[in-house]
Design a protein around this motif. Structure first.
Motif, mmCIF file in Angstrom:
data_model
loop_
_atom_site.group_PDB
_atom_site.id
_atom_site.type_symbol
_atom_site.label_atom_id
_atom_site.label_comp_id
_atom_site.label_asym_id
_atom_site.label_seq_id
_atom_site.Cartn_x
_atom_site.Cartn_y
_atom_site.Cartn_z
ATOM 1 N N SER A 29 0.893 -0.659 -0.019
ATOM 2 C CA SER A 29 -0.133 0.159 0.011
ATOM 3 C C SER A 29 0.833 0.957 0.040
ATOM 4 O O SER A 29 0.113 1.968 -1.011
ATOM 5 C CB SER A 29 -0.846 -0.127 1.042
ATOM 6 O OG SER A 29 -1.913 0.828 1.507
ATOM 7 N N ALA A 30 1.747 1.460 1.263
ATOM 8 C CA ALA A 30 2.863 2.297 1.084
ATOM 9 C C ALA A 30 3.607 2.977 -0.425
ATOM 10 O O ALA A 30 3.891 3.663 -1.560
ATOM 11 C CB ALA A 30 3.722 2.393 2.096
ATOM 12 N N ALA A 31 4.221 0.837 -1.310
ATOM 13 C CA ALA A 31 4.952 1.702 -2.212
ATOM 14 C C ALA A 31 4.308 2.144 -3.553
ATOM 15 O O ALA A 31 4.580 2.839 -3.952
ATOM 16 C CB ALA A 31 5.526 -0.152 -2.152
ATOM 17 N N PHE A 32 2.713 1.198 -3.170
ATOM 18 C CA PHE A 32 1.769 1.948 -4.431
ATOM 19 C C PHE A 32 1.507 3.918 -5.138
ATOM 20 O O PHE A 32 1.375 4.585 -5.257
ATOM 21 C CB PHE A 32 0.298 1.127 -4.568
ATOM 22 C CG PHE A 32 0.711 -0.161 -4.919
ATOM 23 C CD1 PHE A 32 1.255 -0.212 -6.293
ATOM 24 C CD2 PHE A 32 0.733 -1.145 -4.646
ATOM 25 C CE1 PHE A 32 1.346 -1.383 -6.619
ATOM 26 C CE2 PHE A 32 0.183 -2.752 -4.618
ATOM 27 C CZ PHE A 32 0.600 -2.602 -6.228
ATOM 28 N N THR A 33 1.420 3.813 -3.427
ATOM 29 C CA THR A 33 1.516 4.979 -3.136
ATOM 30 C C THR A 33 2.432 6.642 -2.927
ATOM 31 O O THR A 33 2.251 8.041 -3.769
ATOM 32 C CB THR A 33 0.256 5.882 -1.195
ATOM 33 O OG1 THR A 33 -0.469 5.056 -0.828
ATOM 34 C CG2 THR A 33 0.272 6.845 -1.223
ATOM 35 N N GLY A 34 3.387 5.427 -3.354
ATOM 36 C CA GLY A 34 3.831 6.499 -3.301
ATOM 37 C C GLY A 34 5.159 6.275 -4.647
ATOM 38 O O GLY A 34 5.968 7.156 -6.100
ATOM 39 N N VAL A 35 4.402 5.673 -5.698
ATOM 40 C CA VAL A 35 4.609 5.531 -7.283
ATOM 41 C C VAL A 35 3.704 7.234 -7.562
ATOM 42 O O VAL A 35 2.816 7.146 -7.774
ATOM 43 C CB VAL A 35 3.435 4.317 -7.666
ATOM 44 C CG1 VAL A 35 3.368 4.854 -9.799
ATOM 45 C CG2 VAL A 35 4.320 3.401 -7.723
ATOM 46 N N GLU A 86 2.288 7.237 -14.663
ATOM 47 C CA GLU A 86 0.974 6.100 -15.122
ATOM 48 C C GLU A 86 0.067 6.625 -16.087
ATOM 49 O O GLU A 86 -0.452 6.111 -16.937
ATOM 50 C CB GLU A 86 0.072 5.790 -13.574
ATOM 51 C CG GLU A 86 1.431 4.521 -12.715
ATOM 52 C CD GLU A 86 0.094 4.761 -11.749
ATOM 53 O OE1 GLU A 86 0.414 3.508 -11.063
ATOM 54 O OE2 GLU A 86 -1.086 5.451 -11.225
ATOM 55 N N ALA A 87 0.005 7.629 -16.115
ATOM 56 C CA ALA A 87 -0.966 8.316 -16.836
ATOM 57 C C ALA A 87 -0.408 8.722 -18.614
ATOM 58 O O ALA A 87 -0.673 8.573 -19.634
ATOM 59 C CB ALA A 87 -0.905 10.137 -16.479
ATOM 60 N N LEU A 130 -4.199 -2.625 -17.268
ATOM 61 C CA LEU A 130 -3.238 -3.888 -16.816
ATOM 62 C C LEU A 130 -1.753 -3.840 -17.306
ATOM 63 O O LEU A 130 -0.552 -4.955 -16.521
ATOM 64 C CB LEU A 130 -3.804 -5.288 -17.603
ATOM 65 C CG LEU A 130 -3.184 -6.732 -17.026
ATOM 66 C CD1 LEU A 130 -3.266 -6.284 -15.538
ATOM 67 C CD2 LEU A 130 -3.440 -8.000 -18.180
ATOM 68 N N SER A 131 -1.722 -3.317 -18.749
ATOM 69 C CA SER A 131 -0.389 -3.435 -19.249
ATOM 70 C C SER A 131 0.265 -1.835 -17.945
ATOM 71 O O SER A 131 1.640 -2.133 -18.233
ATOM 72 C CB SER A 131 -0.584 -3.274 -20.265
ATOM 73 O OG SER A 131 0.720 -2.522 -21.052
ATOM 74 N N THR A 163 4.043 0.918 -12.533
ATOM 75 C CA THR A 163 3.195 0.489 -11.453
ATOM 76 C C THR A 163 3.575 0.074 -11.032
ATOM 77 O O THR A 163 5.032 0.316 -9.765
ATOM 78 C CB THR A 163 1.977 0.345 -11.293
ATOM 79 O OG1 THR A 163 1.052 1.311 -11.968
ATOM 80 C CG2 THR A 163 1.249 1.287 -9.926
ATOM 81 N N LEU A 164 3.976 -1.507 -11.221
ATOM 82 C CA LEU A 164 4.314 -2.662 -10.608
ATOM 83 C C LEU A 164 6.163 -2.087 -10.416
ATOM 84 O O LEU A 164 6.448 -2.850 -9.157
ATOM 85 C CB LEU A 164 4.124 -4.142 -10.826
ATOM 86 C CG LEU A 164 4.228 -4.824 -9.907
ATOM 87 C CD1 LEU A 164 3.985 -4.792 -8.634
ATOM 88 C CD2 LEU A 164 3.698 -6.858 -10.533
ATOM 89 N N PRO A 165 6.254 -2.209 -11.093
ATOM 90 C CA PRO A 165 8.050 -2.413 -11.185
ATOM 91 C C PRO A 165 9.007 -1.378 -9.731
ATOM 92 O O PRO A 165 9.649 -1.189 -9.707
ATOM 93 C CB PRO A 165 8.340 -1.536 -12.560
ATOM 94 C CG PRO A 165 7.434 -2.589 -13.441
ATOM 95 C CD PRO A 165 6.237 -2.470 -13.101
ATOM 96 N N LEU A 166 8.289 0.382 -10.366
ATOM 97 C CA LEU A 166 8.561 1.309 -9.456
ATOM 98 C C LEU A 166 7.646 0.827 -8.023
ATOM 99 O O LEU A 166 8.899 1.656 -7.005
ATOM 100 C CB LEU A 166 7.532 2.699 -10.049
ATOM 101 C CG LEU A 166 8.115 3.034 -11.713
ATOM 102 C CD1 LEU A 166 7.267 3.969 -11.648
ATOM 103 C CD2 LEU A 166 8.755 4.177 -10.947
#
Length: 227
Positions: A117-123, A128-129, A139-140, A146-149
């Motif tokens: 949750s913290a990692a996704f918040t920091g992306v 992404e936009a 999904l891509s 998102t996931l690599p960051l």
């Protein structure tokens, strides 16, 4: 020194191997669920989300015996789910290493969830936009941006979850028991050795557990520093 060498030569390595297997499977389950829930809590706002997140974090603060009892109530042989599994599949998680996996994954889940949750918040959402403007599907964008960051923070939480699963005792003992060569994990072997007055064996098992835990924590700290 000779005594220690002799103890190593005669020691039963099953609890260590079982602990590694249980922790690996439990961490995999906790990581899959934790990433999904972590993304939801970081990106979606809905009524009751705070309460739901608090419920998911309960294993961090509840006594392990409460977690074990909850599993027994939900999936024990007398529960609807346990009765159905017993009647239709001739299967039960009680007194099996699968029960230890379930208990370990539940207690490890909050560590992955909070880190994810913290990692996704920091992306950076602008990245992404930007990816979305390149005709990338949601999904891509998630898989490629998102996931690599977020991955360093997620991996740090995953390592902590593995360490927690390795040391799980109370809930696993209630669900799986401590059956030699079947469900006896490293933490249970330490308890049994102390109860039997085998102090040398208990000390050796504690040393092995400590080395493994320190290694995992050092790796986790390194990944946290990459965030």
């Amino acid at each position: 020194m000779r005594a220690m060498s002799a103890l190593l030569a005669t020691m039963d390595w099953f609890p260590l191997l079982l602990s590694l297997k249980v922790a690996a499977v439990a961490t995999l389950l906790a990581t899959i669920v934790g990433i999904a829930l972590g993304w939801i809590f970081a990106r979606k706002s809905f009524p009751g989300s705070g309460v739901l997140e608090a419920v998911c974090m309960l294993p961090l603060v509840l006594p392990p015996t409460v977690i074990g009892y909850a599993i027994l109530v939900a999936a024990g042989r007398r529960s609807p789910l346990g009765s159905w599994l017993r009647a239709h599949l001739d299967y039960t998680i009680i007194f099996s290493w699968h029960g230890a996996v379930v208990a370990s994954s539940i207690v490890a889940l909050p560590l992955v969830l909070k880190s994810a949750s913290a990692a996704f918040t920091g992306v950076d959402r602008s990245l992404e936009a930007a990816a979305s403007t390149l005709r990338q599907s949601p999904l891509s964008v998630f898989l490629r941006v998102t996931l690599p960051l977020a991955w360093p923070g997620i991996l740090a939480g995953t390592l902590l979850a593995f360490a927690r699963a390795m040391g799980e005792f109370g809930a696993s003992l209630m669900v799986a028991g401590s059956i030699p060569q079947q469900t006896q994990t490293l933490s249970m072997a330490i308890y049994d050795a102390v109860q039997a007055g085998q102090d040398d064996l208990a000390l050796l098992l504690v040393a092995i557990t400590s080395v493994l835990s320190i290694t995992v924590l050092v790796l986790s700290n390194r990944f946290f520093s990459l965030r």
